[in-house]
Write an enzyme that holds these catalytic residues in place. Structure first.
Site, PDB file in Angstrom:
ATOM      1  N   LYS A 215       0.934  -1.185   0.119  1.00 53.21           N
ATOM      2  CA  LYS A 215       0.222  -0.206  -0.226  1.00 53.21           C
ATOM      3  C   LYS A 215       1.265   1.072  -0.500  1.00 53.21           C
ATOM      4  O   LYS A 215       1.698   1.443   0.331  1.00 53.21           O
ATOM      5  CB  LYS A 215      -0.827  -0.101   1.082  1.00 53.21           C
ATOM      6  CG  LYS A 215      -1.876  -0.908   1.226  1.00 53.21           C
ATOM      7  CD  LYS A 215      -2.910  -0.852  -0.191  1.00 53.21           C
ATOM      8  CE  LYS A 215      -4.381  -1.589  -0.544  1.00 53.21           C
ATOM      9  NZ  LYS A 215      -5.240  -0.966   0.688  1.00 53.21           N
ATOM     10  N   ARG A 249      -5.037  -9.359   2.889  1.00 52.90           N
ATOM     11  CA  ARG A 249      -5.074  -9.848   1.517  1.00 52.90           C
ATOM     12  C   ARG A 249      -3.834  -8.770   1.188  1.00 52.90           C
ATOM     13  O   ARG A 249      -3.130  -8.440   1.024  1.00 52.90           O
ATOM     14  CB  ARG A 249      -5.660  -8.736   1.015  1.00 52.90           C
ATOM     15  CG  ARG A 249      -6.332  -8.673   0.098  1.00 52.90           C
ATOM     16  CD  ARG A 249      -7.780  -7.287  -1.137  1.00 52.90           C
ATOM     17  NE  ARG A 249      -7.488  -7.949  -2.186  1.00 52.90           N
ATOM     18  CZ  ARG A 249      -7.180  -6.493  -3.261  1.00 52.90           C
ATOM     19  NH1 ARG A 249      -6.139  -6.198  -2.521  1.00 52.90           N
ATOM     20  NH2 ARG A 249      -7.467  -6.258  -4.033  1.00 52.90           N
TER      21      ARG A 249
END
Length: 286
Positions: A215, A249
């Site tokens: 991210k 995830r």
């Protein structure tokens, strides 16, 4: 029925979109995506998340028909040929319905349940529903350093309200999973503050999914592009496990599974067999 909590679950990512932020174009064919799914399962993924529209901002949404064309054949193969638990990454009710008919068992909605009809689809089919926090429309970039005060409290309140919407549509409590939405309508600093306090999400009484792989907040902290963010991803994974999150995830399933195995052994959660030994072929680099 999936029983969560005894150990962390890994959700592997299989992108069917050509413009994914971190691996767009690396698996361009149906066969290549199926082979990726096979490898992720072998590496330790318990769930595979299939998406046909990238979350990259500043681009128009993919048409419903095109998104269905991308995800349905892949889901049919993963659920049928590989027998895997499949999640579909979509916020569009027609896509979710088609994906569930193809074998998906979880709908991973990154819109914050912007369309309540999506909850009705899950209520009618029995599919699980991931409710994620965001203040932005899909593919809209919202970076305002003054947007939140108590960010964890505001995320908690948002998710509680969205859960109420899902429940009103007929979704049972045990179908619901919550996701704090790292980077979605959040600056890197806001994401860090939120995840530092992510344990508060357990007040909702639902399993917590953390989508922390590669991210932006990791890139901002480390100065690394997406494919060089594995060490930062593993640090976020460790923090999430400590905070009691149940599902993670990730792109790099093998590395995450290895990390969790060694961590569990050193924490006394995994008792090594008395005859544990290193295989000779793994003793040296050839």
């Amino acid at each position: 029925m999936l029983e969560l909590g005894a150990r962390p679950w890994l959700m592997g990512i299989v992108n069917a979109a050509p413009d994914s932020f971190s691996d767009g174009g690396r698996h361009p064919t149906l066969g290549a995506r199926l082979e990726l799914a096979r490898k992720l399962l072998a590496a330790g993924a318990e769930v595979l998340d299939v998406g046909g529209e990238s979350a990259r901002t500043g681009r128009p949404p993919v048409a419903v028909e095109e998104e269905i064309r991308r995800v349905v054949p892949l889901i049919e193969l993963i659920a049928g040929e590989l027998g895997a638990i499949v999640s579909v990454d979509t916020y569009k009710p027609p896509v979710a319905r088609a994906a569930i008919a193809a074998g998906a068992r979880i709908v991973n909605d990154v819109s914050g349940l912007r369309d309540p009809i999506l909850a009705e689809v899950c209520a009618q089919t029995g599919a699980a529903l991931v409710v994620m926090h965001t203040r932005a429309a899909p593919r809209e970039r919202l970076q305002d350093p003054d947007l939140y005060g108590d960010i964890a409290g505001e995320v908690l309140a948002f998710l509680a309200e969205r859960i109420a919407v899902a429940r009103a549509a007929g979704v049972a409590p045990e179908q619901l999973i919550v996701d704090p939405g790292p980077d979605f309508a959040k600056t890197p600093a806001q994401t860090v503050r939120l995840l530092a306090d992510v344990r508060r999400l357990h007040e909702l009484g639902r399993p917590v999914l953390m989508a922390i792989s590669r991210k932006d907040f990791i890139g901002a902290l480390t100065g690394r592009p997406p494919r060089e963010r594995l060490p930062g991803t593993l640090a976020a994974l460790a923090h999430g496990v400590d905070a009691g999150a149940q599902i993670f995830r990730v792109h790099d399933v093998a590395a995450a599974a290895d990390f969790l195995t060694v961590r569990a052994a050193l924490a006394g959660e995994l008792e090594p067999q008395r005859d544990l030994a290193l295989a000779e072929e793994h003793r040296y680099e050839r």
